[in-house]
Design an enzyme around this catalytic site. Structure first.
Site, PDB file in Angstrom:
ATOM      1  N   TYR A 274       0.809  -1.219   0.000  1.00  0.00           N
ATOM      2  CA  TYR A 274       0.000   0.000   0.000  1.00  0.00           C
ATOM      3  C   TYR A 274       0.846   1.275   0.000  1.00  0.00           C
ATOM      4  CZ  TYR A 274      -3.795  -3.189   1.095  1.00  0.00           C
ATOM      5  OH  TYR A 274      -4.704  -4.211   1.054  1.00  0.00           O
TER       6      TYR A 274
ATOM      7  N   HIS B 287      -4.669   6.246  -1.031  1.00  0.00           N
ATOM      8  CA  HIS B 287      -5.330   6.066   0.262  1.00  0.00           C
ATOM      9  C   HIS B 287      -4.357   6.254   1.423  1.00  0.00           C
ATOM     10  CE1 HIS B 287      -9.274   5.279   1.675  1.00  0.00           C
ATOM     11  NE2 HIS B 287      -9.189   3.988   1.899  1.00  0.00           N
TER      12      HIS B 287
ATOM     13  N   TYR C 115      -5.964  -2.070   9.318  1.00  0.00           N
ATOM     14  CA  TYR C 115      -6.405  -1.575   8.014  1.00  0.00           C
ATOM     15  C   TYR C 115      -7.308  -0.359   8.179  1.00  0.00           C
ATOM     16  CZ  TYR C 115      -4.151  -5.477   5.812  1.00  0.00           C
ATOM     17  OH  TYR C 115      -3.190  -6.351   5.376  1.00  0.00           O
TER      18      TYR C 115
ATOM     19  N   ASP D  29      -7.080  11.159   2.897  1.00  0.00           N
ATOM     20  CA  ASP D  29      -7.331  11.402   1.479  1.00  0.00           C
ATOM     21  C   ASP D  29      -8.792  11.796   1.277  1.00  0.00           C
ATOM     22  OD1 ASP D  29      -7.737   8.572   2.306  1.00  0.00           O
ATOM     23  OD2 ASP D  29      -8.522   8.341   0.281  1.00  0.00           O
TER      24      ASP D  29
END
Length: 197
Positions: free
Chosen positions: A25, A30, A76, A103
């Site tokens: 990620y 994000h 998460y 974001d």
């Protein structure tokens, strides 16, 4: 007691950058909250380390003259609330002194806006935090990532890496977001908004 968003230099403040853990990620839209938190860690001369009691990576330092706990939840995105609530409890930070960097699909790329409370705009990280701490009345630093092109699913879009054009401007935008965090800590929401918007 000062109104939410007012500077209160006597107590600690928590600045939470939102993202997903794991190398897959890194560099995705994000995870821009993590990226801003990294910029702020550099400004306080600290490095993130694991904080087991909150389930986050944490740096302590001073920003705008205030004791600041920088927090990157280790769960998460849609489970951010538990680690954030744990960090607030452990470091005795009230929700009034919580700043969340995230974001935002509703702002053009690189646009930074400050906001107190309100809806979560479909952002699962914010929804989880609001539920876990029992209020929506915390400060947000919104970092624009733009809308997905064509019919691309927003859920896929936010997990994509920045385009080459975006990457050329990203560092400047991250510094602007970090400046916005420092401004709201130093001067409160209204004054910081007047400077930034």
């Amino acid at each position: 007691m000062p109104a939410p968003g007012s500077p209160r230099p006597d107590g600690p403040v928590a600045v939470v950058g939102l993202g997903n853990p794991g190398a897959e990620y890194d560099g995705t839209r994000h995870n821009v909250g993590f990226a801003v938190a990294d910029v702020l860690a550099g400004r306080v001369g600290g490095r993130f380390s694991s904080h087991r009691k909150s389930g986050s990576d944490v740096v302590e330092g001073r920003l705008a003259g205030r004791r600041t706990i920088l927090v990157k939840p280790r769960g998460y995105m849609n489970l951010s609330g538990g680690p954030v609530a744990n960090a607030l409890r452990f470091f005795s930070v009230p929700a009034d002194d919580l700043v969340v960097v995230h974001d935002d699909l509703d702002l053009d790329f690189g646009v930074v806006r400050l906001k107190l409370g309100g809806g979560e705009g479909g952002h699962n990280g914010l929804r989880s935090i609001s539920k876990s701490i029992g209020t929506k009345d915390y400060l947000r630093v919104r970092f624009g990532i733009g809308r997905p092109p064509g019919r691309q699913d927003p859920a896929d879009y936010v997990l994509k890496r920045w385009s080459s054009a975006e990457r050329r401007e990203l560092d400047v935008s991250l510094e602007l977001a970090a400046d916005a965090v420092e401004a709201v800590l130093a001067d409160g929401l209204e004054a910081a908004q007047n400077r930034l918007h």
